[in-house]
Motif scaffolding. Structure first.
Motif, PDB file in Angstrom:
ATOM      1  N   PRO A 438       0.816  -1.226   0.000  1.00  0.00           N
ATOM      2  CA  PRO A 438       0.000   0.000   0.000  1.00  0.00           C
ATOM      3  C   PRO A 438       0.849   1.275   0.000  1.00  0.00           C
ATOM      4  N   TYR A 439       1.929   1.273   0.753  1.00  0.00           N
ATOM      5  CA  TYR A 439       2.824   2.442   0.785  1.00  0.00           C
ATOM      6  C   TYR A 439       3.422   2.694  -0.591  1.00  0.00           C
ATOM      7  N   LEU A 440       3.928   1.646  -1.246  1.00  0.00           N
ATOM      8  CA  LEU A 440       4.563   1.808  -2.551  1.00  0.00           C
ATOM      9  C   LEU A 440       3.549   2.231  -3.614  1.00  0.00           C
ATOM     10  N   ARG A 441       2.347   1.669  -3.551  1.00  0.00           N
ATOM     11  CA  ARG A 441       1.320   2.063  -4.519  1.00  0.00           C
ATOM     12  C   ARG A 441       0.949   3.538  -4.344  1.00  0.00           C
ATOM     13  N   ALA A 442       0.832   3.970  -3.084  1.00  0.00           N
ATOM     14  CA  ALA A 442       0.475   5.366  -2.818  1.00  0.00           C
ATOM     15  C   ALA A 442       1.556   6.316  -3.328  1.00  0.00           C
ATOM     16  N   GLN A 443       2.825   5.956  -3.104  1.00  0.00           N
ATOM     17  CA  GLN A 443       3.914   6.814  -3.568  1.00  0.00           C
ATOM     18  C   GLN A 443       3.971   6.862  -5.089  1.00  0.00           C
ATOM     19  N   PHE A 444       3.719   5.736  -5.733  1.00  0.00           N
ATOM     20  CA  PHE A 444       3.741   5.696  -7.197  1.00  0.00           C
ATOM     21  C   PHE A 444       2.613   6.563  -7.763  1.00  0.00           C
ATOM     22  N   ARG A 445       1.437   6.513  -7.143  1.00  0.00           N
ATOM     23  CA  ARG A 445       0.322   7.344  -7.607  1.00  0.00           C
ATOM     24  C   ARG A 445       0.626   8.827  -7.448  1.00  0.00           C
ATOM     25  N   LEU A 446       1.310   9.205  -6.358  1.00  0.00           N
ATOM     26  CA  LEU A 446       1.650  10.608  -6.128  1.00  0.00           C
ATOM     27  C   LEU A 446       2.607  11.149  -7.187  1.00  0.00           C
ATOM     28  N   LEU A 447       3.347  10.247  -7.830  1.00  0.00           N
ATOM     29  CA  LEU A 447       4.249  10.650  -8.906  1.00  0.00           C
ATOM     30  C   LEU A 447       3.500  10.825 -10.231  1.00  0.00           C
ATOM     31  N   GLU A 448       2.213  10.524 -10.212  1.00  0.00           N
ATOM     32  CA  GLU A 448       1.329  10.692 -11.369  1.00  0.00           C
ATOM     33  C   GLU A 448       1.929  10.081 -12.635  1.00  0.00           C
ATOM     34  N   PRO A 449       1.923   8.759 -12.732  1.00  0.00           N
ATOM     35  CA  PRO A 449       2.491   8.077 -13.910  1.00  0.00           C
ATOM     36  C   PRO A 449       1.857   8.552 -15.206  1.00  0.00           C
ATOM     37  N   ASN A 450       2.603   8.445 -16.274  1.00  0.00           N
ATOM     38  CA  ASN A 450       2.094   8.804 -17.591  1.00  0.00           C
ATOM     39  C   ASN A 450       1.039   7.788 -18.035  1.00  0.00           C
ATOM     40  N   ARG A 451       0.413   8.025 -19.162  1.00  0.00           N
ATOM     41  CA  ARG A 451      -0.658   7.152 -19.622  1.00  0.00           C
ATOM     42  C   ARG A 451      -0.201   5.714 -19.846  1.00  0.00           C
ATOM     43  N   ASP A 452       1.081   5.545 -20.147  1.00  0.00           N
ATOM     44  CA  ASP A 452       1.592   4.186 -20.366  1.00  0.00           C
ATOM     45  C   ASP A 452       1.982   3.498 -19.071  1.00  0.00           C
ATOM     46  N   GLY A 453       1.712   4.169 -17.917  1.00  0.00           N
ATOM     47  CA  GLY A 453       2.003   3.554 -16.626  1.00  0.00           C
ATOM     48  C   GLY A 453       3.450   3.670 -16.194  1.00  0.00           C
ATOM     49  N   HIS A 454       4.219   4.540 -16.852  1.00  0.00           N
ATOM     50  CA  HIS A 454       5.629   4.718 -16.510  1.00  0.00           C
ATOM     51  C   HIS A 454       5.861   6.103 -15.896  1.00  0.00           C
ATOM     52  N   ILE A 455       6.979   6.223 -15.167  1.00  0.00           N
ATOM     53  CA  ILE A 455       7.398   7.512 -14.618  1.00  0.00           C
ATOM     54  C   ILE A 455       8.810   7.818 -15.093  1.00  0.00           C
ATOM     55  N   SER A 456       9.120   9.105 -15.141  1.00  0.00           N
ATOM     56  CA  SER A 456      10.450   9.544 -15.555  1.00  0.00           C
ATOM     57  C   SER A 456      10.927  10.613 -14.578  1.00  0.00           C
ATOM     58  N   LEU A 457      12.031  11.234 -14.892  1.00  0.00           N
ATOM     59  CA  LEU A 457      12.585  12.269 -14.015  1.00  0.00           C
ATOM     60  C   LEU A 457      11.597  13.414 -13.833  1.00  0.00           C
ATOM     61  N   ASP A 458      10.883  13.766 -14.878  1.00  0.00           N
ATOM     62  CA  ASP A 458       9.920  14.867 -14.776  1.00  0.00           C
ATOM     63  C   ASP A 458       8.831  14.578 -13.746  1.00  0.00           C
ATOM     64  N   ASN A 459       8.424  13.318 -13.628  1.00  0.00           N
ATOM     65  CA  ASN A 459       7.411  12.967 -12.627  1.00  0.00           C
ATOM     66  C   ASN A 459       7.917  13.229 -11.213  1.00  0.00           C
ATOM     67  N   PHE A 460       9.151  12.846 -10.959  1.00  0.00           N
ATOM     68  CA  PHE A 460       9.737  13.075  -9.632  1.00  0.00           C
ATOM     69  C   PHE A 460       9.879  14.572  -9.358  1.00  0.00           C
ATOM     70  N   LYS A 461      10.297  15.310 -10.379  1.00  0.00           N
ATOM     71  CA  LYS A 461      10.515  16.747 -10.204  1.00  0.00           C
ATOM     72  C   LYS A 461       9.192  17.463  -9.938  1.00  0.00           C
ATOM     73  N   MET A 462       8.173  17.174 -10.733  1.00  0.00           N
ATOM     74  CA  MET A 462       6.898  17.864 -10.593  1.00  0.00           C
ATOM     75  C   MET A 462       6.201  17.506  -9.284  1.00  0.00           C
ATOM     76  N   ALA A 463       6.371  16.266  -8.806  1.00  0.00           N
ATOM     77  CA  ALA A 463       5.760  15.873  -7.528  1.00  0.00           C
ATOM     78  C   ALA A 463       6.331  16.701  -6.383  1.00  0.00           C
ATOM     79  N   LEU A 464       7.632  16.939  -6.395  1.00  0.00           N
ATOM     80  CA  LEU A 464       8.243  17.770  -5.355  1.00  0.00           C
ATOM     81  C   LEU A 464       7.772  19.212  -5.461  1.00  0.00           C
ATOM     82  N   VAL A 465       7.739  19.733  -6.681  1.00  0.00           N
ATOM     83  CA  VAL A 465       7.329  21.119  -6.878  1.00  0.00           C
ATOM     84  C   VAL A 465       5.891  21.343  -6.394  1.00  0.00           C
TER      85      VAL A 465
END
Length: 584
Positions: A438-465
């Motif tokens: 549950p913790y890992l799923r919640a953190q992954f959702r907060l990074l707002e994955p792209n439509r293909d279900g992947h995350i990149s550096l921009d996801n990490f950056k925008m989540a912090l901002v």
């Protein structure tokens, strides 16, 4: 402002009591004096009796205690965790030795001249008296006191507020001045959390600094604990712990470590039973970068973490303090107790909390596991505040989970790891118990994955901002994104994110660690294990030739691959020192 401060020690330092009288920890200017009895009060009068026999705890005797007396004219005093604190406290608060009769020595005259030359101008507004009318005093601490006040004009006209009044005369060192300056800066920078005391403004005049904040009229958490006979039910304790974890998780994401979490520093907004709490007193708080370690010793004795006494700590020190508070809430006793401050420090370093006496046998297994995972002496094995919010004891799928800075630290390390190390942690991620997901799923959702279900550096950056306040910029938390640059050229799905965002140390604290490691090793055997030479393994762990004799025991003779022992050690990145203790 919560402070550590010293007292003159007039007794010879040849026993615990003599050694301990030199240091007193705690005291808050924001709150009334603690109702706890003085430190010389007999143990039976304590509202939170010690869970240990004779009030001493199961502390391992000092090596000096067991030294045969016949070798020395008199026994050496026990090593004291308090001794090295004195210099730090004297430096922070400007304490001097008791003056001698006769002329002032040159060094004391120089110190007096230095104090006179200190710049005690903060650049705050000078019109406090024109804006606020001071009322009764509600708390007193080492540096000053806190009063009720009412606004005379402006946005706060006729509104009640709390004013922390800090005496400039007591700012006798540059460190003390900087503490005040930093407290105001942190209060200004942190904003937007419902359990954080609201900051209004700061003023000064020739004599004082005035910090104007929200008035919390419901009293301290400590008072409510004592009014309930010393403890809460599990359900009532959960309400308190959730609020504490929520605000601390917010502070930690912004790069602020509080360093003085205790029941006295949580105030209720009103006398109502369901009133919200506010975290106060950032006088000892500091900004901290994601990979930074602090070394100055501050805090309150009963709540201080072991690594603080070892002078190397980070955000995890706050988590230990929350563990102490939770232990008190659930059973009404302190987990570490002694008659003296140094005795407390020794218990913190060496004793284990008592989970055998009432009411612990009747407490839920989840509650005990929760407290144990906060009070782990190895800070690397403790849960973060966000992870604690997803622990089975507190879990509520309908409650939003905040972003955790630990994910950034772990993913950064994963991106810079070797392919062999990444294969090892990928195997470990496939053996994760269900309660970790549950913790890992919640953190992954907060990074707002792209439509293909992947995350990149921009996801990490925008989540912090999205979660940033001025405090995050001050603590330079965003710098961690620069260290994650390899992710700019690739993407990560949820499966790989799980591998990157898990901590081997934290999993080792899990009660099913042996099963987890065994299952993970089976995956590693079929997917990632390969022959590896001792020399290559040493390079993977950044160790020299002197480690070869230890590392060869991690490799099977039959096929040259890592054994189960080698796999678990390799996951940790164990150093030679921890793998090969000296012969005694």
């Amino acid at each position: 402002m919560g402070q550590c401060y010293g007292k003159n020690n007039l007794r010879p330092q040849n026993d615990d009591a003599a050694d301990d009288s030199a240091v007193a920890v705690a005291g808050s200017a924001d709150v009334p004096p603690s109702p706890l009895p003085p430190k010389d009060t007999p143990a039976r009068a304590n509202p939170w009796p010690s869970p240990f026999p004779h009030g001493g705890g199961t502390v391992t005797p000092s090596p000096a205690r067991s030294t045969p007396r016949r070798f020395f004219r008199r026994p050496f005093p026990p090593p004291s965790p308090a001794k090295h604190i004195r210099a730090s406290l004297a430096k922070r608060l400007g304490h001097a030795k008791a003056p001698k009769e006769g002329p002032i020595p040159e060094e004391e005259a120089a110190a007096a001249a230095t104090e006179q030359s200190l710049d005690k101008s903060f650049g705050y507004g000078k019109n406090f008296g024109a804006k606020f009318e001071i009322g009764k005093e509600v708390g007193r601490g080492h540096f000053g006191h806190t009063c009720c006040a009412k606004g005379k004009k402006g946005d706060l006209k006729d509104q009640p507020v709390a004013v922390k009044i800090i005496s400039k005369a007591k700012m006798t060192t540059a460190i003390a001045i900087e503490d005040v300056r930093r407290e105001v800066k942190i209060l200004k920078a942190l904003s937007g959390h419902k359990h954080l005391v609201k900051f209004h403004d700061a003023f000064e005049d020739a004599n004082n600094v005035y910090i104007v904040m929200e008035l919390c009229e419901g009293g301290e958490l400590l008072d409510r604990i004592l009014s309930r006979g010393g403890k809460y039910s599990e359900e009532d304790a959960k309400v308190i712990v959730l609020q504490i974890l929520s605000v601390v998780a917010f502070c930690h994401l912004q790069g602020v470590v509080h360093r003085d979490l205790k029941p006295e520093n949580f105030l209720f907004t009103s006398r109502s039973e369901d009133a919200d709490m506010r975290l106060i007193d950032f006088g000892l708080s500091d900004f901290i970068r994601p990979d930074e370690r602090l070394n100055d010793i501050v805090g309150s004795a009963y709540y201080v973490a072991p690594e603080v006494l070892h002078r190397s700590y980070s955000l995890e020190a706050d988590i230990w303090s929350i563990g102490v508070i939770t232990y008190i809430l659930l059973c009404g006793s302190r987990p570490f107790w002694a008659r003296t401050e140094s005795g407390i420090f020794r218990a913190v370093l060496r004793a284990d909390p008592n989970f055998d006496d009432l009411p612990w046998p009747t407490a839920s297994a989840e509650a005990k596991d929760f407290v144990k995972r906060l009070l782990n002496k190895d800070y690397r094995k403790r849960m973060t505040a966000v992870q604690a919010l997803t622990h089975p004891w507190l879990r509520d799928d309908s409650r939003p989970i905040p972003l955790d800075i630990l994910v950034y630290k772990l993913v950064k390390a994963y991106l810079h790891a070797t392919p062999f190390k990444r294969a090892a942690v990928k195997a470990l991620s496939k053996a994760l118990p269900e309660d970790e997901l549950p913790y890992l799923r919640a953190q992954f959702r907060l990074l707002e994955p792209n439509r293909d279900g992947h995350i990149s550096l921009d996801n990490f950056k925008m989540a912090l901002v999205r979660h940033a306040t001025d405090a995050m910029r001050e603590s330079r938390v965003l710098d961690i994104v620069n260290a994650m640059e390899p992710l700019a050229y690739r993407k990560m799905d949820f499966e790989e994110f799980c591998a990157a965002a898990i901590s081997t140390y934290q999993l080792e604290a899990h009660d099913r660690w042996e099963d987890i490691a065994s299952t993970a090793f089976e995956h590693f055997e079929s997917e990632g294990n390969r022959p590896i030479a001792v020399e290559e393994l040493a390079r993977e762990l950044n160790l020299g030739p002197s480690s070869y004799s230890v590392l060869k025991d991690w490799i099977r003779n039959t096929d040259g691959k890592l054994s189960l022992l080698g796999y678990t050690k390799f996951l940790h990145g164990v150093t030679l020192r921890s793998s090969n203790p000296r012969n005694r």
